[in-house]
Enzyme design. Structure first.
Site, PDB file in Angstrom:
ATOM      1  N   SER A   1       0.820  -1.226   0.000  1.00 53.46           N
ATOM      2  CA  SER A   1       0.000   0.000   0.000  1.00 53.46           C
ATOM      3  C   SER A   1       0.842   1.259   0.000  1.00 53.46           C
ATOM      4  O   SER A   1       0.316   2.348  -0.234  1.00 53.46           O
ATOM      5  CB  SER A   1      -0.919   0.004   1.227  1.00 53.46           C
ATOM      6  OG  SER A   1      -0.150  -0.037   2.414  1.00 53.46           O
TER       7      SER A   1
ATOM      8  N   HIS B   1      -2.171  -2.680  -6.297  1.00 54.92           N
ATOM      9  CA  HIS B   1      -2.672  -2.458  -4.944  1.00 54.92           C
ATOM     10  C   HIS B   1      -4.197  -2.516  -4.889  1.00 54.92           C
ATOM     11  O   HIS B   1      -4.887  -1.622  -5.364  1.00 54.92           O
ATOM     12  CB  HIS B   1      -2.178  -1.103  -4.416  1.00 54.92           C
ATOM     13  CG  HIS B   1      -2.678  -0.787  -3.043  1.00 54.92           C
ATOM     14  ND1 HIS B   1      -3.081   0.475  -2.659  1.00 54.92           N
ATOM     15  CD2 HIS B   1      -2.865  -1.585  -1.957  1.00 54.92           C
ATOM     16  CE1 HIS B   1      -3.473   0.440  -1.410  1.00 54.92           C
ATOM     17  NE2 HIS B   1      -3.362  -0.792  -0.954  1.00 54.92           N
TER      18      HIS B   1
ATOM     19  N   GLU C   1      -5.064   0.273  -7.658  1.00 50.15           N
ATOM     20  CA  GLU C   1      -3.961   1.142  -8.080  1.00 50.15           C
ATOM     21  C   GLU C   1      -2.911   0.278  -8.777  1.00 50.15           C
ATOM     22  O   GLU C   1      -2.485  -0.741  -8.226  1.00 50.15           O
ATOM     23  CB  GLU C   1      -3.323   1.843  -6.875  1.00 50.15           C
ATOM     24  CG  GLU C   1      -4.208   2.877  -6.222  1.00 50.15           C
ATOM     25  CD  GLU C   1      -3.565   3.520  -4.998  1.00 50.15           C
ATOM     26  OE1 GLU C   1      -3.794   4.710  -4.763  1.00 50.15           O
ATOM     27  OE2 GLU C   1      -2.844   2.816  -4.258  1.00 50.15           O
TER      28      GLU C   1
ATOM     29  N   ASN D   1      -3.373   6.287  -0.176  1.00 46.66           N
ATOM     30  CA  ASN D   1      -2.764   6.383   1.153  1.00 46.66           C
ATOM     31  C   ASN D   1      -1.964   7.662   1.350  1.00 46.66           C
ATOM     32  O   ASN D   1      -1.595   7.997   2.478  1.00 46.66           O
ATOM     33  CB  ASN D   1      -1.901   5.154   1.436  1.00 46.66           C
ATOM     34  CG  ASN D   1      -2.749   3.985   1.912  1.00 46.66           C
ATOM     35  OD1 ASN D   1      -3.626   4.151   2.744  1.00 46.66           O
ATOM     36  ND2 ASN D   1      -2.521   2.813   1.362  1.00 46.66           N
TER      37      ASN D   1
END
Length: 386
Positions: free
Chosen positions: A120, A141, A153, A191
């Protein structure tokens, strides 16, 4: 639903098992590898429960349930992954452990096998550098729970070949996921951009302006978010959420925009991880506190957190982390934000965003409140993101 793609998943935790379900549902032949045979048995049993619930809800029929279940096999032996077209690693978020795994994995798979990490926030370039053929390494991800969350992602390393990027995007699209391509920088899109949702809420609490329940109430009732920041951190787990914040902060050379909170650090140290331990920001073994439903205070909370989120999304666009569309898709489909942050910026007005950021900077004179240059430029030129 039949494809010839052979997919291996390394790690049979919640994320690994979820990715395996996605791949099998899309018609792939899937092998889940884990060193722990009892963990594999648990993963298999969990999948059966999940698929049975889907049958009960009439999402799939018994034939489809059996097809998905039979498409997945389980192994504790690396050599059984040798015929894989794609390997997705979903193990502990530790760079050294991942690098060692990828280096070992190359001894068992073909030179054409695509090797992907579900990390992540860690460097894909660093993981790729552990391989003899770094051009076949990429980040893929998924978001938890993988079968339900639409976004994936895709993160090419600087070593990743164009062919591998194109094959990966095609595969994930065929799995009926929305792809957002992100630059290989700490936290990628979600994130990174989402940090202020947590950090600014924590800052508002630490300043004594509002308690957890009131901040959560404001973000849900006035802001339109599905969960408040403290509710969400407790759901994710304070151990996990704090570690991601600390990782991003360190990776960005201690940029104050990503500075972790001692409030969350202490909860993590105490083992108060949230729902999974019965206690986090809230004590789930007692009656939950009631918010102070003050609309003026609530609007202040929403505006302050929202402008910080918009500023972070704008900065990601400014630094070419991803396109405006991919940034907004990432936040709406990856973490269920009520609307894309750059769409929101256009709606609120770029001048509003600049003024709010400048107000915060004037109050605190801290670098965490610096306004992104792209917002200033757009404001001068009277431009919008869309």
């Amino acid at each position: 639903m039949e494809t010839n793609l052979k997919v291996a998943i390394i790690g049979c935790g919640t994320m690994g098992s979820g990715i395996a379900q996605v791949a099998a549902t899309a018609g792939c032949e899937v092998k889940i590898y884990d060193r722990n045979s009892s963990a594999l048995e648990k993963s298999k049993a969990s999948l059966e429960v999940t698929l049975s619930k889907l049958v009960e809800k009439a999402k799939i029929d018994e034939v489809e349930k059996n097809r998905i279940s039979n498409a997945i096999s389980y192994t504790t032996t690396f050599s059984e992954l040798s015929h894989s077209d794609l390997v997705i690693e979903a193990i502990v978020e530790n760079l050294d452990i991942k690098r060692k795994l990828f280096s070992e994995l190359e001894n068992y798979v073909s030179p054409e096998t695509i090797l992907a990490s579900n990390t992540s926030s860690l460097s894909i370039a660093s993981i790729a550098a552990s391989c003899q053929k770094p051009d076949r390494v990429i980040g893929i991800h998924f978001f938890n729970p993988a079968p339900l969350m639409q976004l994936v992602e895709v993160i090419p390393a600087i070593q990743t070949s164009q062919e591998v990027i194109e094959q990966t995007v095609q595969t994930i699209t065929e799995w009926k996921k929305v792809v957002a391509i992100a630059k290989d920088t700490p936290g990628f899109i979600v994130n990174r951009v989402a940090r202020p949702f947590y950090s600014e809420a924590l800052r508002i609490y630490e300043e004594g302006k509002a308690d957890f329940a009131t901040i959560d109430w404001a973000m849900k009732t006035i802001g339109g978010f599905r969960m408040g920041p403290f509710e969400l951190m407790d759901f994710i787990g304070n151990d996990v959420n704090y570690t991601v914040t600390e990782t991003v902060f360190t990776a960005f050379y201690f940029d104050p925009r990503y500075k972790p909170s001692f409030t969350q650090k202490r909860l993590s140290e105490a083992g108060f991880f949230g729902r999974k331990t019965g206690r986090g920001f809230y004590n789930y073994n007692a009656e939950l506190p009631k918010p102070t439903e003050d609309k003026q205070l609530g609007q202040y909370i929403v505006d302050r957190i929202l402008v910080m989120l918009i500023n972070e999304a704008a900065e990601a666009k400014y630094l070419n982390i991803a396109s405006a569309e991919d940034i907004d898709n990432a936040m709406t489909k990856g973490v269920n934000y009520p609307k894309g942050l750059l769409v929101w910026a256009d709606e609120k007005g770029i001048s509003w965003c600049v003024e709010k950021m400048d107000e915060l900077y004037q109050e605190y004179h801290e670098d965490r409140y610096r306004c992104s240059p792209i917002l200033r430029k757009m404001n001068r030129e009277n431009k919008r993101f869309y």
